[in-house]
Scaffold this motif. Structure first.
Motif, PDB file in Angstrom:
ATOM      1  N   LEU A   1      -7.098   5.238  -6.791  1.00 32.25           N
ATOM      2  CA  LEU A   1      -5.956   4.346  -6.990  1.00 32.25           C
ATOM      3  C   LEU A   1      -6.351   3.170  -7.863  1.00 32.25           C
ATOM      4  N   TRP A   2      -5.355   2.404  -8.221  1.00 33.74           N
ATOM      5  CA  TRP A   2      -5.549   1.149  -8.950  1.00 33.74           C
ATOM      6  C   TRP A   2      -4.967   0.024  -8.110  1.00 33.74           C
ATOM      7  N   TYR A   3      -5.683  -1.087  -8.036  1.00 35.74           N
ATOM      8  CA  TYR A   3      -5.144  -2.303  -7.450  1.00 35.74           C
ATOM      9  C   TYR A   3      -4.549  -3.131  -8.581  1.00 35.74           C
TER      10      TYR A   3
ATOM     11  N   ARG B   1      -0.803  -7.875  -4.117  1.00 36.09           N
ATOM     12  CA  ARG B   1      -1.570  -6.657  -4.385  1.00 36.09           C
ATOM     13  C   ARG B   1      -0.631  -5.476  -4.228  1.00 36.09           C
TER      14      ARG B   1
ATOM     15  N   TYR C   1       0.821  -1.207   0.000  1.00 32.91           N
ATOM     16  CA  TYR C   1       0.000   0.000   0.000  1.00 32.91           C
ATOM     17  C   TYR C   1       0.861   1.266   0.000  1.00 32.91           C
TER      18      TYR C   1
ATOM     19  N   GLU D   1      -0.704  -1.247  -4.813  1.00 39.33           N
ATOM     20  CA  GLU D   1      -1.500  -0.068  -5.143  1.00 39.33           C
ATOM     21  C   GLU D   1      -0.689   0.849  -6.057  1.00 39.33           C
ATOM     22  N   GLU D   2      -1.386   1.416  -7.041  1.00 43.99           N
ATOM     23  CA  GLU D   2      -0.816   2.429  -7.927  1.00 43.99           C
ATOM     24  C   GLU D   2      -1.611   3.705  -7.693  1.00 43.99           C
ATOM     25  N   LYS D   3      -0.927   4.770  -7.315  1.00 41.72           N
ATOM     26  CA  LYS D   3      -1.610   6.020  -6.972  1.00 41.72           C
ATOM     27  C   LYS D   3      -2.162   6.693  -8.213  1.00 41.72           C
TER      28      LYS D   3
ATOM     29  N   CYS E   1     -10.054   1.895  -7.824  1.00 43.53           N
ATOM     30  CA  CYS E   1     -10.663   2.043  -6.502  1.00 43.53           C
ATOM     31  C   CYS E   1     -10.819   3.526  -6.192  1.00 43.53           C
TER      32      CYS E   1
ATOM     33  N   HIS F   1     -14.806   1.809   0.053  1.00 41.07           N
ATOM     34  CA  HIS F   1     -13.967   1.371  -1.061  1.00 41.07           C
ATOM     35  C   HIS F   1     -14.896   0.979  -2.207  1.00 41.07           C
TER      36      HIS F   1
END
Length: 148
Positions: free
Chosen positions: A113-115, A131, A44, A133-135, A93, A73
């Motif tokens: 964000l992207w999961y 997993r 994360y 996360e991409e901001k 997300c 979420h």
């Protein structure tokens, strides 16, 4: 054309991601044991959170999430690629979070964000093995009179 198996796999993976969202939003940390593999890696850090294994992630969430009076979420736009007993996914997300402030005033933090997920089938059920996360964005709205 998608096979019935691939349709089933995609629906099961989508249900898995909804189970994750509901577990976090209802603070049922042990439900995450049915979402992730025991050896999962969860990162994360792009949004300022933890990076580590499932136990560390559950502790991070249990320590941090109760500090927010409200949050959700919302996941959407999943792109899932299934390859036998493994799959990858990229899912959007939207995560609004109410932040407590001084004098009872509250602010709203909007997280986008992207999961980026790697899934594996374990004993016939899909789990998240990794997993990241991409901001997308993070915006904190100023306190609004009457909010809270």
């Amino acid at each position: 054309m998608l096979s019935l198996q691939e349709i089933s796999d995609r629906l099961e993976i989508q249900d898995l991601m909804v189970r994750y969202s509901h577990a976090v939003d209802t603070q049922q940390w042990d439900v995450l044991d049915t979402v992730f593999t025991p050896d999962a890696h969860i990162d994360y850090s792009a949004m300022g959170g933890s990076k580590g294994d499932l136990a560390a992630t559950k502790k991070f969430l249990a320590d941090v999430m109760p500090n927010f009076p409200a949050f959700q979420h919302l996941i959407a736009n999943s792109s899932i690629t299934v390859d036998g007993d493994t799959a990858t996914g990229r899912t959007m997300c939207h995560n609004p979070m109410v932040m407590p402030g001084e004098d009872g005033q509250q602010s709203l933090m909007l997280c986008g964000l992207w999961y980026l997920d790697t899934f594996v089938r374990v004993d016939g059920e899909w789990r998240i093995k990794e997993r990241v996360e991409e901001k997308g964005y993070m915006y904190i709205a100023p306190p609004t009179p009457g909010m809270g």
